[in-house]
Design an enzyme around this catalytic site. Structure first.
Site, PDB file in Angstrom:
ATOM      1  CG  LEU A  43      -1.912  -1.188   1.289  1.00 28.62           C
ATOM      2  CD1 LEU A  43      -2.783  -1.098   2.520  1.00 28.62           C
ATOM      3  CD2 LEU A  43      -2.773  -1.282   0.033  1.00 28.62           C
ATOM      4  CD  GLU A  48      10.653   3.817  -4.020  1.00 29.62           C
ATOM      5  OE1 GLU A  48      10.326   2.630  -4.054  1.00 29.62           O
ATOM      6  OE2 GLU A  48       9.953   4.699  -3.484  1.00 29.62           O
ATOM      7  CG  ASP A  65       3.319   3.408  -5.649  1.00 31.74           C
ATOM      8  OD1 ASP A  65       2.274   3.167  -6.282  1.00 31.74           O
ATOM      9  OD2 ASP A  65       4.169   2.538  -5.394  1.00 31.74           O
TER      10      ASP A  65
END
Length: 393
Positions: free
Chosen positions: A131, A166, A178
């Site tokens: 999630l 990231e 995301d």
């Protein structure tokens, strides 16, 4: 709606670690993708929504160049120290590398903090669930820096810098979805996002007498060490083969009919299946949004099933545990939609379930999943919340 009890506990911990004084509190949500999986890096549309689960952060500027990070979810790591003048990836810093990466990404764009800061966070997203706890943390750190240092409050840029952190600092080749969902979410709406252009549209999610239910397989997924980067490479190889005969920049520019005309040019059978998933998932996502806008929830649910089957068979990112969860979900009367969500290889499923069937759903899916896998799942009936913001209650 913010969780005041969670914030109270976090602030208490912050004062314990760093001393009393003025503090500021921030929140960035986790996300669930309703449909449009593994196409964010193929130039496709995704359809995520922000959740009311997420990551809370408390912060205060320091007078030196040090940054201190602490997570109540991983207390054994203690306070992790970094320095504005020496931001490098250190394996032993674990989760804090994601946070450091965001500071590094901001500085790489000329947004340089004039001091360090103390930071403590706590997450209500289940760890390794898929999630997007890492994206939530990244967007949270960016939102904290915007608040502490007066950087431009540009949440699209914040999402992009979270992705840069990231990709280039942590070394995980993720797409933009995301971070974008966490930064730009809107209560009771999902985001139809074109990952190629960052054009987006907030689409109201009206489920009527049904709810979103997330089921955590409790089989952790490890994206960095998984086949995620392999899937990206396979899609890129398929794209290069197609580009020899058709002028496209991304797989998701193709309709299923156009794909049928050029798929014979893809030399590798595995690459062909990866490309097929991308093209058809884009088509399903567009159809799903049309169905939702028209109030055809049952049609939306059928497209979710098609998505899962494609992720299982063509993209091969599902696993036994996720397949059992989805299979068992569809057996329960009142289930409208069910599929794996997120990167795969573990993590969660997202389901649309009639409200009067939710308890039966939990009981039957839970029992049969444990029977089939030996694992005990966790269930979350979730609400769609707003994107990242400072909490000013």
């Amino acid at each position: 709606m913010e969780d005041t009890k969670v914030m109270e506990t976090l602030r208490k911990k912050f004062f314990e670690l760093y001393g009393e004084g003025e503090i500021r509190t921030f929140f960035a949500p986790g996300r669930v993708n309703l449909i449009g999986e593994h196409i964010d890096y193929n130039g496709g549309h995704v359809f995520p929504c922000a959740l009311t689960l997420g990551t809370y952060g408390v912060a205060r500027r320091r007078e030196d160049r040090k940054i201190h990070f602490f997570s109540t979810n991983l207390p054994d790591t203690g306070v992790i120290e970094a320095d504005l003048d020496d931001l490098v990836l250190r394996k032993e810093d674990g989760w804090a590398n994601y946070a450091k990466g965001v500071v590094w990404a901001y500085m790489s764009e000329g947004l340089v903090p004039d001091t360090g800061f103390d930071f403590a966070c706590t997450g209500t997203i289940p760890n390794k669930s898929g999630l997007s706890s890492s994206a939530s943390l990244e967007v949270l750190v960016g939102t904290t820096m915007i608040g502490l240092f007066g950087f431009p409050d540009d949440q699209v840029k914040n999402a992009l810098l979270g992705q840069k952190a990231e990709n280039q600092f942590v070394g995980m080749n993720c797409g933009i979805m995301d971070q974008f969902a966490s930064a730009m979410g809107k209560k009771d709406s999902a985001i139809l996002l074109d990952c190629a252009t960052l054009d987006y549209d907030h689409v109201p999610v009206v489920l009527g007498d049904a709810s979103l239910v997330i089921v955590n397989s409790n089989k952790p997924h490890e994206l960095v060490g998984s086949a995620y980067n392999d899937r990206r490479r396979e899609c890129e190889e398929a794209l290069m083969d197609i580009q020899k005969v058709k002028d496209i920049r991304a797989l998701c520019e193709l309709t299923p009919a156009e794909f049928g005309e050029v798929k014979g040019k893809i030399r590798n059978e595995v690459d062909l299946r990866r490309a097929k998933h991308a093209v058809y998932e884009e088509d399903r996502t567009r159809k799903a949004v049309v169905a939702l806008k028209a109030g055809h929830i049952e049609e939306f649910g059928k497209l979710m099933l098609g998505s899962h089957v494609s992720l299982r068979d063509d993209f091969e990112v599902s696993c036994h545990e996720l397949d059992v969860l989805v299979d068992e979900a569809w057996k329960v009367p009142g289930t409208i939609g069910a599929r794996m969500t997120g990167g795969g290889f573990g993590g969660c499923t997202v389901n649309i379930v009639k409200n009067d069937a939710v308890e039966t759903f939990k009981e039957k899916v839970g029992r049969n999943y444990t029977k089939g896998t030996g694992l005990v799942p966790s269930f979350y009936v979730v609400s769609i919340g707003d994107g990242a913001h400072e909490v000013t209650e």
